[in-house]
Design a protein around this motif. Structure first.
Motif, PDB file in Angstrom:
ATOM      1  N   TYR A  26     -30.288  29.756  -0.464  1.00 15.40           N
ATOM      2  CA  TYR A  26     -30.609  29.152   0.217  1.00 15.40           C
ATOM      3  C   TYR A  26     -30.396  29.521   1.859  1.00 15.40           C
ATOM      4  CZ  TYR A  26     -30.700  24.978  -2.750  1.00 15.40           C
ATOM      5  OH  TYR A  26     -30.893  24.064  -3.820  1.00 15.40           O
ATOM      6  N   TYR A  48     -29.811  28.078   5.827  1.00  8.66           N
ATOM      7  CA  TYR A  48     -29.499  26.893   6.522  1.00  8.66           C
ATOM      8  C   TYR A  48     -29.521  27.313   8.127  1.00  8.66           C
ATOM      9  CZ  TYR A  48     -28.112  24.667   2.239  1.00  8.66           C
ATOM     10  OH  TYR A  48     -28.244  24.259   0.869  1.00  8.66           O
ATOM     11  N   SER A  56     -31.439  22.515   6.257  1.00  9.77           N
ATOM     12  CA  SER A  56     -31.898  23.221   5.316  1.00  9.77           C
ATOM     13  C   SER A  56     -33.274  24.037   5.801  1.00  9.77           C
ATOM     14  CB  SER A  56     -32.536  22.522   3.977  1.00  9.77           C
ATOM     15  OG  SER A  56     -32.988  23.220   2.993  1.00  9.77           O
ATOM     16  N   PHE A 102     -26.935  30.502   8.240  1.00 10.02           N
ATOM     17  CA  PHE A 102     -26.434  30.888   6.940  1.00 10.02           C
ATOM     18  C   PHE A 102     -27.237  31.000   5.819  1.00 10.02           C
ATOM     19  CE2 PHE A 102     -21.975  30.014   8.508  1.00 10.02           C
ATOM     20  CZ  PHE A 102     -22.116  29.082   9.508  1.00 10.02           C
ATOM     21  N   LEU A 141     -22.124  25.892  -3.980  1.00  9.91           N
ATOM     22  CA  LEU A 141     -22.825  26.975  -3.048  1.00  9.91           C
ATOM     23  C   LEU A 141     -21.584  27.954  -2.311  1.00  9.91           C
ATOM     24  CD1 LEU A 141     -25.219  24.761  -1.019  1.00  9.91           C
ATOM     25  CD2 LEU A 141     -25.805  26.555  -2.448  1.00  9.91           C
ATOM     26  N   PHE A 184     -21.288  30.377   0.588  1.00  9.95           N
ATOM     27  CA  PHE A 184     -21.617  30.639   1.918  1.00  9.95           C
ATOM     28  C   PHE A 184     -21.417  31.999   2.290  1.00  9.95           C
ATOM     29  CE2 PHE A 184     -23.830  26.696   3.440  1.00  9.95           C
ATOM     30  CZ  PHE A 184     -23.458  25.830   2.572  1.00  9.95           C
ATOM     31  N   GLY A 185     -22.649  32.607   2.931  1.00  9.50           N
ATOM     32  CA  GLY A 185     -22.270  33.837   3.806  1.00  9.50           C
ATOM     33  C   GLY A 185     -21.398  33.602   5.108  1.00  9.50           C
TER      34      GLY A 185
END
Lengths: 111, 116
Positions: free
Chosen positions: A33, A35, A45, A88, A99, A101-102
């Motif tokens: 994903y 975001y 999103s 992100f 999830l 996240f980076g």
């Protein structure tokens, strides 16, 4: 343990220019994903990418996924000030579909 | 569809007190809810995963006795920060996963907690 690396962390660019944000992840996943987060707000999103070679575009943003390289890119075309935000990427893993996240890329588009 | 609310939006409390944050899925039933914490200029860190009617699964380093999670129904999860301290000040975001969407997570608007 899944690791998601995003770069750059900070990006300042002039309006009208193009740039690409990169997202690398360490283990196989079937879903990624992108975001957007504005200051003081939650996540919006942008894209969900499901398969190798997937490409999605919305306005000046285009996201792609290479599952073999474990790499996703978010390309910004002809940036405008309204795109200033933190972006992100996040990768799905685990039985609960968590999830990861980076670190985020804080984008500032200058007039 | 797929709207998630959080209450309160922001809260300021004194050190040592407890604070409860609610997360509701308004138009769908959530099989799983997630709680994240985000410090300024940092990414979202998953704190715990909760399923309705069962105990939450906490991520490594998250104190389960300090961050109490209750998931009593398919539309409501609560996070209670017990004996809050200034270092608990953060932006807390919940998400709710809808089974029919491959467990895609829908995010709440977040709760900003400031502990004095």
């Amino acid at each position: 343990e899944l690791k998601v690396e995003q770069n750059p962390l900070f990006l300042s660019m002039q309006e009208g220019k193009n740039y690409t944000i990169y997202c690398n992840y360490s283990t196989t996943s079937d879903r990624l994903y992108w975001y957007r987060q504005d200051p003081g707000k939650s996540l919006e999103s942008l894209f969900v990418l499901l398969s190798n070679g997937a490409v999605k575009q919305e306005g000046r943003l285009m996201a792609s996924l290479d599952t073999k390289a474990r790499l996703s890119t978010l390309h910004i075309t002809a940036a405008v000030h309204d795109l200033s935000a933190t972006y992100f990427c996040a990768v799905v893993s685990g039985s609960a579909r968590q999830l990861t996240f980076g670190s985020g890329t804080q984008l500032t588009v200058l007039p | 569809g797929a709207v998630v609310s959080q209450h309160p939006s922001w809260v300021i409390c004194k050190s040592g007190t407890s604070v409860k944050i609610e997360c509701r899925s308004l138009d769908f039933q959530a099989t799983t809810m997630f709680w994240y914490r985000q410090f300024p200029k940092q990414s979202l860190m998953l704190m715990a995963t909760s399923n309705e009617g069962s105990k939450a699964t906490y991520e490594q380093g998250v104190e389960k006795d300090k961050f109490l999670i209750n998931h009593a129904s398919l539309t409501l999860s609560t996070l209670t920060v017990t004996s809050a301290h200034p270092e608990d000040s953060s932006f807390y975001i919940c998400s709710a996963a809808r089974l029919s969407s491959y467990n895609e997570q829908f995010f709440g608007p977040g709760t900003r907690l400031t502990v004095l």
